[in-house]
Scaffold this active site. Structure first.
Site, mmCIF file in Angstrom:
data_model
loop_
_atom_site.group_PDB
_atom_site.id
_atom_site.type_symbol
_atom_site.label_atom_id
_atom_site.label_comp_id
_atom_site.label_asym_id
_atom_site.label_seq_id
_atom_site.Cartn_x
_atom_site.Cartn_y
_atom_site.Cartn_z
ATOM 1 N N ASP A 704 30.072 101.934 59.338
ATOM 2 C CA ASP A 704 29.136 101.104 60.109
ATOM 3 C C ASP A 704 28.103 100.882 58.897
ATOM 4 O OD1 ASP A 704 27.752 100.632 62.867
ATOM 5 O OD2 ASP A 704 26.267 101.688 61.635
ATOM 6 N N LEU A 705 27.691 99.601 59.050
ATOM 7 C CA LEU A 705 26.634 98.908 58.081
ATOM 8 C C LEU A 705 25.179 99.333 58.242
ATOM 9 C CD1 LEU A 705 28.024 95.297 57.670
ATOM 10 C CD2 LEU A 705 28.475 97.423 56.404
ATOM 11 N N ASP A 747 28.866 94.955 63.149
ATOM 12 C CA ASP A 747 28.893 95.513 61.812
ATOM 13 C C ASP A 747 29.836 96.688 61.522
ATOM 14 O OD1 ASP A 747 27.299 97.176 63.282
ATOM 15 O OD2 ASP A 747 25.543 96.905 61.691
#
Length: 860
Positions: A704-705, A747
């Site tokens: 997960d960004l 993302d």
């Protein structure tokens, strides 16, 4: 005349005439006699020639055998002598180094003080050779020796005083003319170092090392910024010794070989020999390599280590063992000379050259950086280094050592131009002797082999240096190995002389044999010529008689033949009704009768053939017309079919291309081109099935960004899309071809890693992935970067209930681990069962509340 005109055959008439003359028996007897004598002469010549050739071959074989046996005996004797010289040199060097062990242990017993240390150094001295001061010749083409220095015992010519000792009595003076030696201190420095790394006492015997007390726990304060002995000596117990590698600044070279004005002009460089490395006779004015080997040991007082004493050995004393050593009758040289192919040198246990007659071949360090200077590399290794964009130290650490070394490989020309020629066997792949030396000494032994190098066949020896103190006790090579190269041709001089003498004798014997054979051949030739003259005269007389009889007989036969020829010509000219006249019943009459019968048959057949030809011509004209019409219809139909086939092929290709695009869009993310959820689920199931079949592990990474949403909201969706594609490319480059990376949406990304060996390997991979994600993107002049949180779940380590539930459990475990990582900021976290506590389950529930039903279904 009546006999000739009778019905008797022509053959019978001729046979009667020749038998009557009796010519044939005479000619036959003469021919047999001539052939017999000629055969006898030929056999005699052949046997004499063969006998002479056998004698010549025997002499050559004996000479070749004697020469080869002599050369082989000399080779074995020289090989044994040079191997022993190499082994003795290695043993002497090891003994010298063990004496330095004794020196450092004795130094540890001294009370640390400048007076004690100075007195200790004054007693440690050893002779060093001072090279002759050679001068450049007036024309600038060569270096030449000065006037020779008188030997220690001038005019001493020793001879045997007793007759019994005179045979091969050989005397060698006590000292070679022109070779001077002076006493020099063994050590250039002695220090006492406190436990914190600060030098408190320093005594120097030269200006080589820097003066002043320094904190040597900092590498930049050491010689060439390259010494690390403080970290090593800090781990020693009392009585243990640390011995460093050879350390000194590398000296580059402007050229390989004689450094003269003439060669400098040809290569287009300035003549500055003082700025290039020393190379003995090839450049006696060059800079000398100066290095040290440092010994260190703890100093103990009252059962407690109070500091460390160090001794820095002058590297010149190491070079003294080999720089002037020759594997020839001279034994020692007044000045080092590598140009003649006879010299010795030393390598350490890593294969680094630490002593050589040409100082630019000795490896060293860059004193500005403290890192090893770039050595002479194989051309392919140099090109790979340049393409890597890495520093030399980082690049070379990953390169294989001793990689298929061969004479077919080439050195880097670029490094020659840069003057970087240090010899490090690990990457000197164009010099296969490096592998040979390593093989010979790997278990502490010695030996030799012959190799063609620099245009010479050289006997090269290697002997391990049996010194095993400190770092040198961890390998069978000890300190390293001594090698000696010797020009093989110099061992063969007397054998070559003997060979030349034998060849001259053989050549002289051949000339005498050829002269004898010529005399015999002339005698045989004279006898044959006399016999041929007699036989020729007799045969000529008989032939004349035969010719007269033949002419008489031919005149009778010619008349009948000419009549027959005239009749045949008339028939050939088209007069098919013409027939020959038959005058008698001999063979000529029978031939005329046969011709007349044939003429009747030909005339009848000709008339019949003319009718058939007319019919056939008509048929051929009709058939040709039909073929032309058929060819035209076939061509028209073929063209129609070709056009239809082209249209059909285009339509098929269009449909295939559309189908491929549809399938790709169904399984890949439209923005990044990575696998989408559907393909991710399929690849995860296949990876799990493969892991079960092969009893291996797989890992699922949920990514997960971090900080992505502010960029997407503030900079714009174009920047967000570009950043997502940048991250996707980085992830794709970070994994193997057998692994799968997918974009799950927004993302969030997932990576499936197959064949996981251990947690350490996964840690390296995850760190590489985090570095790839953090790599900034330049977008419209603005630098954009994000972080990431990564959760890792490994199968089957994380106890899954059933195979059907494994994909769901793997994702949830990775999700929980990712959440833990996110709480810490950028980073990663492996799943542990403790995460499925009540608090972890509540966290999972909150995460599920934030997802749509569609996302939950897709992820499971």
């Amino acid at each position: 005349m009546n006999l000739l005109q009778s019905s008797m055959s022509i053959r019978a008439k001729l046979m009667s005439i020749f038998l009557a003359t009796k010519v044939l028996p005479l000619i036959l007897i003469a021919g047999i006699a001539w052939l017999g004598i000629q055969s006898l002469a030929g056999d005699l010549t052949k046997h004499i020639t063969a006998m002479a050739e056998d004698m010549r071959q025997t002499l050559e074989e004996v000479g070749e055998k004697a020469t080869n046996d002599s050369i082989r005996n000399l080779d074995l004797r020289a090989q044994e002598a040079i191997e022993r010289l190499t082994q003795d040199t290695a043993k002497d060097l090891a003994a010298f180094l063990y004496d330095r062990d004794a020196d450092i242990l004795m130094a540890a017993q001294l009370e640390p003080s400048e007076q004690n240390y100075r007195r200790f150094l004054e007693t440690r001295r050893n002779p060093l050779t001072i090279p002759e001061a050679w001068e450049l010749s007036a024309d600038g083409t060569r270096w030449q020796a000065p006037a020779p220095i008188a030997p220690l015992h001038p005019g001493s010519t020793v001879s045997a005083s007793l007759d019994d000792n005179k045979k091969n009595f050989s005397y060698r003076p006590a000292n070679k003319s022109g070779r001077k030696q002076v006493d020099r201190p063994l050590f250039v420095e002695m220090t006492f170092v406190a436990l914190d790394g600060q030098e408190t006492i320093k005594i120097s015997t030269s200006n080589l090392l820097p003066k002043g007390l320094r904190d040597i726990s900092q590498r930049e304060n050491t010689w060439s910024k390259a010494e690390t002995y403080f970290a090593e000596v800090s781990e020693l117990n009392t009585g243990e010794i640390s011995v460093s590698e050879m350390i000194g600044p590398y000296i580059p070279a402007h050229m390989i070989g004689p450094y003269t004005q003439e060669r400098a002009a040809k290569q287009g460089i300035d003549f500055a020999p003082e700025e290039s490395a020393y190379a003995g006779k090839e450049n006696p004015r060059g800079k000398r390599f100066r290095g040290i080997i440092r010994w260190a040991t703890p100093v103990e007082r009252q059962g407690k280590i109070i500091g460390h004493v160090t001794l820095a050995l002058d590297h010149d004393h190491i070079q003294e063992f080999t720089d002037y050593l020759l594997p020839t009758d001279d034994r020692n040289a007044a000045i080092s000379d590598a140009g003649n192919g006879n010299y010795a040198f030393i390598w350490d246990y890593n294969g680094r050259n630490i002593s050589h007659p040409r100082d630019y071949f000795i490896v060293g360090y860059n004193p500005d950086t403290g890192q090893p200077e770039v050595p002479w590399l194989e051309a392919d290794i140099y090109q790979r280094w340049q393409q890597s964009g890495q520093s030399y130290v980082d690049f070379i650490a990953k390169e294989p050592r001793y990689d298929s070394q061969s004479l077919t490989k080439k050195p880097s020309k670029e490094l020659i131009q840069q003057g970087l020629l240090g010899l490090d066997c690990r990457w000197l792949n164009f010099a296969p002797q490096c592998t040979g030396w390593r093989d010979l000494t790997a278990a502490g032994g010695s030996g030799s082999f012959v190799i063609r190098w620099s245009g010479l066949w050289k006997l090269t020896t290697a002997a391990a240096i049996p010194y095993y103190t400190g770092r040198y006790g961890k390998t069978g090579h000890g300190l390293g190995w001594v090698t000696i190269g010797a020009n093989v041709r110099e061992f063969h001089s007397w054998s070559e002389h003997t060979k030349n003498v034998i060849e001259e004798k053989i050549a002289q014997q051949n000339e005498e044999l050829h002269a004898d054979i010529g005399t015999v051949n002339r005698l045989i030739g004279d006898s044959l010529q006399g016999l041929i003259r007699n036989l020729g005269l007799t045969t000529a007389l008989m032939i004349a008689a035969v010719i007269g009889i033949a002419l008489w007989l031919a005149s009778i036969i010619t008349q009948s033949i000419r009549s027959m020829i005239d009749g045949i010509k008339c028939f050939q000219q088209g007069h098919m009704s013409h027939r020959l006249t038959i005058r008698n019943r001999d063979e000529m009459g029978q031939l005329a009768d046969s011709f007349n019968g044939m003429a009747c048959s030909v005339e009848e057949s000709f008339q019949q053939l003319q009718g058939e030809i007319a019919v056939r011509k008509q048929t051929e004209r009709e058939l040709s017309k039909s073929n032309e019409e058929l060819d035209q219809r076939v061509a028209e139909r073929t063209q129609d079919l070709s056009h239809a086939n082209e249209r059909l092929q285009i339509e098929i290709n269009d449909r295939i291309e559309i189908q491929a695009r549809i399938e790709h869009m169904a399984l890949h993310d439209s923005l990044t081109g990575l696998a989408n959820r559907a393909l991710y689920q399929d690849m995860l199931k296949k990876a799990l099935a493969f892991a079960l079949r092969t009893d291996t592990q797989i890992a699922l990474l949920f990514i997960d960004l971090n900080k992505f949403k502010p960029i997407n909201d503030n900079v714009g969706h174009d920047a967000g899309d570009a950043l997502l594609k940048h991250v996707a490319n980085g992830l794709q480059r970070s994994i193997r071809e057998t692994d799968t990376v997918a974009r799950l949406g927004g993302d969030e990304f997932a990576i499936i890693v197959s064949c996981v060996n251990n947690t350490e390997g996964m840690t390296v991979l995850v760190k590489r992935i985090l570095n790839a994600i953090k790599r900034p993107l330049l977008f419209k002049g603005q630098e954009l970067s994000v972080g990431a949180s990564i959760g890792i779940s490994i199968f089957p380590d994380h106890a899954f209930p059933t195979q059907e539930d494994v994909p769901t459990f793997m994702f949830k475990n990775a999700d929980l681990a990712m959440y833990e990582a996110k709480l810490k900021g950028d980073g990663y976290c492996f799943y542990t069962p403790a995460m499925r506590t009540k608090e972890a389950i509540e966290i999972e529930g909150k995460l599920n509340e934030n997802r749509t039903p569609q996302e939950e279904t897709s992820l499971s």
